[in-house]
Design an enzyme around this catalytic site. Structure first.
Site, PDB file in Angstrom:
ATOM      1  N   GLU A  82      -0.938 -10.961   3.076  1.00 12.76           N
ATOM      2  CA  GLU A  82      -0.741 -10.131   4.271  1.00 12.76           C
ATOM      3  C   GLU A  82      -1.121 -10.919   5.529  1.00 12.76           C
ATOM      4  O   GLU A  82      -0.425 -10.867   6.545  1.00 12.76           O
ATOM      5  CB  GLU A  82      -1.587  -8.859   4.161  1.00 12.76           C
ATOM      6  CG  GLU A  82      -1.097  -7.917   3.064  1.00 12.76           C
ATOM      7  CD  GLU A  82      -1.990  -6.711   2.817  1.00 12.76           C
ATOM      8  OE1 GLU A  82      -1.499  -5.761   2.224  1.00 12.76           O
ATOM      9  OE2 GLU A  82      -3.163  -6.735   3.205  1.00 12.76           O
ATOM     10  N   GLY A 130       0.817  -1.221   0.000  1.00 10.01           N
ATOM     11  CA  GLY A 130       0.000   0.000   0.000  1.00 10.01           C
ATOM     12  C   GLY A 130       0.842   1.258   0.000  1.00 10.01           C
ATOM     13  O   GLY A 130       2.077   1.210   0.040  1.00 10.01           O
ATOM     14  N   GLY A 152       0.075  -1.582   6.463  1.00 12.35           N
ATOM     15  CA  GLY A 152      -0.962  -0.574   6.651  1.00 12.35           C
ATOM     16  C   GLY A 152      -2.305  -1.215   6.948  1.00 12.35           C
ATOM     17  O   GLY A 152      -2.402  -2.424   7.179  1.00 12.35           O
ATOM     18  N   ALA A 153      -3.364  -0.403   6.912  1.00 13.34           N
ATOM     19  CA  ALA A 153      -4.729  -0.914   7.114  1.00 13.34           C
ATOM     20  C   ALA A 153      -5.724   0.077   6.534  1.00 13.34           C
ATOM     21  O   ALA A 153      -5.390   1.250   6.320  1.00 13.34           O
ATOM     22  CB  ALA A 153      -5.005  -1.130   8.600  1.00 13.34           C
TER      23      ALA A 153
HETATM   24  C1  5RP Z   1      -3.541  -3.760   0.970  1.00 13.42           C
HETATM   25  C2  5RP Z   1      -3.872  -3.251   2.313  1.00 13.42           C
HETATM   26  C3  5RP Z   1      -3.332  -1.904   2.702  1.00 13.42           C
HETATM   27  O1  5RP Z   1      -2.591  -2.045   3.863  1.00 13.42           O
HETATM   28  C4  5RP Z   1      -4.486  -0.964   2.943  1.00 13.42           C
HETATM   29  O2  5RP Z   1      -5.316  -0.928   1.781  1.00 13.42           O
HETATM   30  C5  5RP Z   1      -4.004   0.452   3.261  1.00 13.42           C
HETATM   31  O3  5RP Z   1      -3.438   1.042   2.149  1.00 13.42           O
HETATM   32  P1  5RP Z   1      -2.825   2.505   2.156  1.00 13.42           P
HETATM   33  O4  5RP Z   1      -1.602   2.475   3.006  1.00 13.42           O
HETATM   34  O5  5RP Z   1      -2.518   2.768   0.689  1.00 13.42           O
HETATM   35  O6  5RP Z   1      -3.878   3.453   2.677  1.00 13.42           O
HETATM   36  O7  5RP Z   1      -4.528  -3.876   3.114  1.00 13.42           O
HETATM   37  O8  5RP Z   1      -4.205  -4.969   0.696  1.00 13.42           O
END
Ligand code: 5RP
Length: 213
Positions: free
Chosen positions: A103, A29, A82-83
């Site tokens: 993940e 991400g 991330g999340a």
């Molecule tokens: C990918 C994820 C990412 O951690 C989540 O989408 C957060 O992304 P970003 O850091 O771009 O906001 O789960 O599958």
């Protein structure tokens, strides 16, 4: 502070958790991209990384960071990812980038999961962000019908194929009062590969910018 500044700070702050000579689990991400950039500055201190996606693999390799197979390195001490949402118990919704299965595997195989987010991801109740579920392609309609029975509204992320060759359903309209129970229940639907609910294996540490929760 704006969102991208918070993401950059979180990615850079996570470097504090990296131990010398270790193999680091790396998520996917835009926030993780900042972590990978920061990891590049100390790449000579680590053995390499286990990557959760082709996207992160490319970025790691572009910095000359060795990408290793999880089967070859065994349990990891640290996973940084991330999340999309994070509740006060450090339970997460993940999978906005469609990398949830790898993940989840790396998170399960790691001692400490450091989750890096900006403050927009903090919620009291999970479920406003549509819950991603990776499904075997031939099971898409079956899984969607099963989810509809549970009052979620599944939407096929048309055109997206995961790194594992599968498809994603994004489930809208859930108020996730019992994340652990829902994760277990959805995992039981035949055709589900994995659910982007990280309740059984939540984060251990959450960094919101440079703030530790
Ligand atoms: C990918 C994820 C990412 O951690 C989540 O989408 C957060 O992304 P970003 O850091 O771009 O906001 O789960 O599958």
């Amino acid at each position: 502070m704006n969102t991208s500044n918070e993401k950059r700070l979180a990615g850079e702050t996570a470097i504090r958790y990296v131990e010398d000579d270790s193999v680091i689990g790396v998520g996917t991400g835009s926030t993780v991209a900042y972590f990978i950039n920061a990891l590049a500055d100390i790449k000579n201190r680590i053995q390499g990384a286990v990557s959760s996606s082709e996207q992160s693999t490319q970025q790691l390799k572009s910095h000359g960071i060795k990408v290793l197979d999880l089967n070859a390195v065994g349990p990891l001490s640290l996973y940084v990812d991330g999340a999309d949402e994070c509740d006060p118990h450090k339970r997460l919704i993940k999978g906005g980038g469609a990398a949830l299965t790898r993940e989840k595997i790396i998170a399960a195989a790691s001692g400490t999961f450091v989750c890096i987010i900006d403050s927009s991801k903090q919620v009291d109740l999970l479920g406003k962000f549509p819950l991603p579920i990776e499904v075997i392609p031939m099971a898409r309609s079956h899984v969607a019908r099963e989810i509809s029975k549970r009052r979620g509204q599944p939407v096929w992320r048309d055109g997206v194929v995961t790194d594992n060759g599968n498809w994603i359903l994004d489930v809208h309209g859930l108020s996730i009062i019992d994340p652990l129970g829902l994760e277990a229940e959805l995992n039981q639907i035949v055709g589900v590969v994995s659910v982007g609910l990280f309740a059984k294996r939540p984060a251990d540490v959450v960094l919101v910018g440079d703030r530790t929760l």
